[in-house]
Scaffold this motif. Sequence first.
Motif, PDB file in Angstrom:
ATOM      1  N   ARG A  77       0.824  -1.217   0.000  1.00  0.00           N
ATOM      2  CA  ARG A  77       0.000   0.000   0.000  1.00  0.00           C
ATOM      3  C   ARG A  77       0.862   1.273   0.000  1.00  0.00           C
ATOM      4  NH1 ARG A  77      -5.136  -0.924  -1.283  1.00  0.00           N
ATOM      5  NH2 ARG A  77      -5.550   1.171  -0.499  1.00  0.00           N
ATOM      6  N   SER A  84      -1.344   4.456   0.977  1.00  0.00           N
ATOM      7  CA  SER A  84      -2.721   4.517   0.486  1.00  0.00           C
ATOM      8  C   SER A  84      -3.631   3.737   1.438  1.00  0.00           C
ATOM      9  CB  SER A  84      -2.796   3.926  -0.925  1.00  0.00           C
ATOM     10  OG  SER A  84      -4.117   3.914  -1.386  1.00  0.00           O
ATOM     11  N   ASP A 128      -8.691   4.888   0.415  1.00  0.00           N
ATOM     12  CA  ASP A 128      -7.709   5.116  -0.650  1.00  0.00           C
ATOM     13  C   ASP A 128      -7.060   6.500  -0.628  1.00  0.00           C
ATOM     14  OD1 ASP A 128      -7.622   2.573  -1.843  1.00  0.00           O
ATOM     15  OD2 ASP A 128      -9.427   3.003  -3.000  1.00  0.00           O
ATOM     16  N   ALA A 188      -4.296   9.256   0.334  1.00  0.00           N
ATOM     17  CA  ALA A 188      -2.869   9.207   0.633  1.00  0.00           C
ATOM     18  C   ALA A 188      -2.632   9.675   2.066  1.00  0.00           C
ATOM     19  CB  ALA A 188      -2.100  10.082  -0.339  1.00  0.00           C
TER      20      ALA A 188
END
Length: 88
Positions: free
Chosen positions: A13, A27, A32, A34
């Motif tokens: 991720r 992520s 999702d 950042a």
Amino acid sequence: PHCGEFQTLKFTRLLWPKGEPEKAAYSCEHCDRAIENFEKTHMLDRGEWRPGAVGDGKTAGFHLSSLYSPVGWFSWGNAAKGFEEAQK
């Protein structure tokens, strides 16, 4: 820190533009968005230890990835850089 959901940090991720490991961000597996390296402090303050395997009921063991290193110790950029160097 954005959606409030707990997650176990996984290297898959961690995302960054190829050749720019210093831009690595995590992520979120739920929303999702950042998550920047500096936001780890907020996450670590609210974290929980959770066993990842069934034990004998008397002992517990834990694995802690370097992704959990506090800000100023080992950054996500360091992890990304190490990965890129290992690919050479």
